[in-house]
Design a protein around this motif. Structure first.
Motif, short mmCIF file in Angstrom:
data_model
loop_
_atom_site.label_atom_id
_atom_site.label_comp_id
_atom_site.label_asym_id
_atom_site.label_seq_id
_atom_site.Cartn_x
_atom_site.Cartn_y
_atom_site.Cartn_z
N SER A 67 16.40 -3.73 -3.37
CA SER A 67 15.69 -2.84 -4.29
C SER A 67 14.63 -2.05 -3.51
CB SER A 67 15.03 -3.63 -5.42
OG SER A 67 14.04 -4.51 -4.89
N VAL A 68 14.27 -0.91 -4.05
CA VAL A 68 13.30 -0.03 -3.40
C VAL A 68 12.23 0.34 -4.41
CG1 VAL A 68 12.93 2.21 -2.32
CG2 VAL A 68 14.99 0.91 -1.78
N ARG A 69 10.98 0.15 -4.04
CA ARG A 69 9.89 0.56 -4.94
C ARG A 69 8.82 1.31 -4.16
NH1 ARG A 69 5.37 -2.97 -4.79
NH2 ARG A 69 5.76 -4.97 -3.73
N LEU A 70 8.18 2.23 -4.85
CA LEU A 70 7.16 3.08 -4.23
C LEU A 70 5.91 2.26 -3.92
CD1 LEU A 70 6.29 6.02 -3.48
CD2 LEU A 70 5.35 6.18 -5.80
N LEU A 72 1.71 7.26 -2.08
CA LEU A 72 1.94 8.67 -1.85
C LEU A 72 0.69 9.24 -1.21
CD1 LEU A 72 3.56 9.86 -5.22
CD2 LEU A 72 4.70 9.59 -3.02
N SER A 73 0.82 9.71 0.00
CA SER A 73 -0.30 10.37 0.65
C SER A 73 0.29 11.57 1.40
CB SER A 73 -1.04 9.41 1.59
OG SER A 73 -2.23 10.00 2.07
N GLU A 74 0.22 11.59 2.71
CA GLU A 74 0.93 12.65 3.43
C GLU A 74 2.43 12.49 3.24
OE1 GLU A 74 1.18 16.02 5.01
OE2 GLU A 74 -0.80 15.13 5.32
N ASN A 75 2.90 11.24 3.34
CA ASN A 75 4.31 10.90 3.18
C ASN A 75 4.48 10.02 1.95
OD1 ASN A 75 4.92 12.10 5.82
ND2 ASN A 75 3.82 10.32 6.63
N ALA A 76 5.72 9.72 1.63
CA ALA A 76 6.03 8.75 0.58
C ALA A 76 6.46 7.45 1.26
CB ALA A 76 7.15 9.27 -0.31
N THR A 77 5.82 6.35 0.91
CA THR A 77 6.10 5.07 1.54
C THR A 77 6.67 4.11 0.49
OG1 THR A 77 4.26 5.40 3.08
CG2 THR A 77 5.16 3.19 2.92
N PHE A 78 7.77 3.49 0.84
CA PHE A 78 8.47 2.59 -0.08
C PHE A 78 8.58 1.20 0.54
CE2 PHE A 78 9.93 6.87 -0.94
CZ PHE A 78 9.94 6.94 -2.33
N LEU A 79 8.79 0.21 -0.31
CA LEU A 79 9.06 -1.16 0.13
C LEU A 79 10.51 -1.48 -0.20
CD1 LEU A 79 7.46 -3.51 1.45
CD2 LEU A 79 7.31 -4.52 -0.82
N LEU A 80 11.26 -1.83 0.84
CA LEU A 80 12.65 -2.23 0.68
C LEU A 80 12.71 -3.75 0.64
CD1 LEU A 80 15.73 -1.71 0.70
CD2 LEU A 80 15.60 -1.55 3.19
N GLU A 136 12.78 -10.69 4.94
CA GLU A 136 11.47 -10.04 4.97
C GLU A 136 11.60 -8.59 4.49
OE1 GLU A 136 8.39 -11.21 5.76
OE2 GLU A 136 9.33 -13.20 5.80
N PRO A 137 10.66 -8.12 3.70
CA PRO A 137 10.74 -6.72 3.25
C PRO A 137 10.51 -5.75 4.40
CG PRO A 137 8.65 -7.71 2.60
CD PRO A 137 9.48 -8.82 3.18
N LEU A 138 10.93 -4.53 4.21
CA LEU A 138 10.71 -3.47 5.18
C LEU A 138 9.87 -2.36 4.54
CD1 LEU A 138 14.25 -3.02 6.80
CD2 LEU A 138 12.38 -4.51 7.53
N VAL A 139 9.02 -1.75 5.32
CA VAL A 139 8.24 -0.60 4.87
C VAL A 139 8.97 0.66 5.33
CG1 VAL A 139 6.05 0.62 5.03
CG2 VAL A 139 6.08 -1.89 4.95
N ILE A 140 9.32 1.49 4.38
CA ILE A 140 10.12 2.69 4.66
C ILE A 140 9.26 3.93 4.42
CG2 ILE A 140 12.25 3.92 4.18
CD1 ILE A 140 12.73 1.05 5.10
N ARG A 141 9.16 4.75 5.42
CA ARG A 141 8.36 5.98 5.31
C ARG A 141 9.28 7.19 5.27
NH1 ARG A 141 4.28 6.92 10.08
NH2 ARG A 141 6.12 7.77 11.09
N ALA A 161 11.62 3.11 9.50
CA ALA A 161 11.36 1.79 8.92
C ALA A 161 10.51 0.95 9.85
CB ALA A 161 12.69 1.07 8.63
N PHE A 162 9.60 0.18 9.25
CA PHE A 162 8.72 -0.72 9.98
C PHE A 162 8.79 -2.11 9.37
CE2 PHE A 162 6.94 3.53 10.21
CZ PHE A 162 6.61 3.67 11.56
N ALA A 163 8.55 -3.10 10.21
CA ALA A 163 8.45 -4.47 9.69
C ALA A 163 7.23 -4.57 8.78
CB ALA A 163 8.32 -5.46 10.84
N PHE A 164 7.36 -5.34 7.73
CA PHE A 164 6.22 -5.58 6.83
C PHE A 164 5.22 -6.48 7.55
CE2 PHE A 164 4.02 -8.15 3.66
CZ PHE A 164 3.51 -7.16 2.84
#
Length: 334
Positions: free
Chosen positions: A31-34, A37-45, A51-56, A112-115
């Motif tokens: 699942s993906v949730r917001l 919102l700042s310069e970019n949109a960042t989501f949590l996968l 482990e979740p991933l941070v998606i920019r 994508a970045f590690a949480f």
């Protein structure tokens, strides 16, 4: 307020991330949730038992693919050399790090970045020890950047007077700031003229100007068991080293704690490498530089959570007041 991040746009970005999720090894239950919102949109996968991933998802028409690749190159170099604690980059199924999807004919770049666990520091007196640690971290970043031979294809933006307030300002024109009165504009015009002169006199030689994070504000710091991690290198580029302190107090420039925070930051910085008085004396200039730059950013990003938290018109009024105080001090010192 109007801006690019309306509900329909955010939903399209979320669906784009969900379509890419298998390329990071995510299964059908992902699942993906917001997140922000700042310069970019960042989501949590998120997915079960992983482990979740941070998606920019990068803001359109801001960074090129080459600029994003350069940011990731610096992050990996910093991690490899243990210069700073920052989240790991997560590769795609082909080993690359930049994904993309089509959004109504436009390419959206995604990384994508590690949480990383931790919390944003609170803006209170407990910040003072943290700012000493941040000062030392900043100095190590500046040391590494000064010694590093940039890869041939390295591309990042420059944050100087021309790029901030010239004919094509990176974050828009501060004159569009919400609630700016004619008298306020006159004050900020005088601020610009004086800043331009002082920054030109200070110069951009390698002992004071180089690759910096450029956004070491509280929202981009994570504290976990007294350890400080730095996230979000999205604005990293070429600027004055002392600009990193000004960025660190973003949106708290009027706090009575700023003098103590500055002293703590300088103690930490000088514990790693010495700092000449001429650089320290320019810090108030960079605080005003950053404040005016953020005033322009709020005008061009009014729909973001960051702009709303700053207060839109309230932030503009505060900028004018700070500018007048700084100008008065300049006249006193002449």
């Amino acid at each position: 307020m109007t801006g690019i991040y309306d509900d329909q746009f955010v939903n399209r970005l979320q669906q784009g991330v969900l379509q890419l999720a298998p390329r990071w090894g995510a299964g059908a239950e992902a699942s993906v949730r917001l997140l922000t919102l700042s310069e970019n949109a960042t989501f949590l996968l998120e997915q079960p038992d992983k482990e979740p991933l941070v998606i920019r998802v990068h803001r359109p028409d801001y960074h090129s693919r080459a600029e994003i690749a350069s940011e990731l190159n610096w992050i990996q170099t910093l991690r490899d050399n243990q210069v700073v604690t920052t989240p790991a980059l997560i590769p795609l199924d082909d080993g690359s790090f930049i994904a993309s999807f089509d959004d109504q004919g436009q390419t959206r770049y995604v990384v994508a970045f590690a949480f990383m666990p931790g919390t944003e520091p609170d803006a209170d007196a407990n910040l003072i020890p943290g700012f000493e640690l941040l000062g030392a971290t900043s100095a190590r970043l500046h040391q590494q950047a000064s010694a590093w031979t940039l890869p041939p294809a390295f591309q990042r933006k420059t944050w100087n007077f021309d790029s901030a307030f010239g004919a094509q300002p990176l974050w828009g024109d501060w004159r569009a700031a919400p609630g700016l009165t004619p008298a306020g504009q006159d004050t900020l015009e005088r601020l610009c003229q004086r800043l331009q002169q002082r920054l030109a006199n200070y110069g951009e030689t390698p002992d004071r100007f180089g690759l910096v994070h450029a956004d070491l504000r509280l929202a981009n710091l994570l504290v976990n068991d007294k350890q400080l991690a730095v996230i979000d290198f999205d604005d990293c580029g070429f600027s004055w080293f002392m600009y990193d302190f000004a960025a660190a107090i973003s949106f708290y420039e009027t706090s009575p704690l700023v003098p103590e925070l500055q002293q703590a930051w300088l103690r930490g910085y000088c514990s790693v490498q010495p700092l000449a008085d001429e650089h320290i004396q320019m810090i108030p200039d960079f605080i005003l530089f950053r404040r005016l730059l953020l005033t322009a950013w709020i005008a061009s990003h009014p729909e973001t959570e960051t702009a709303a938290a700053a207060g839109h018109e309230t932030y503009t009024q505060g900028t004018v007041e700070l500018a007048q105080q700084w100008l008065n001090q300049q006249e006193t010192n002449q």
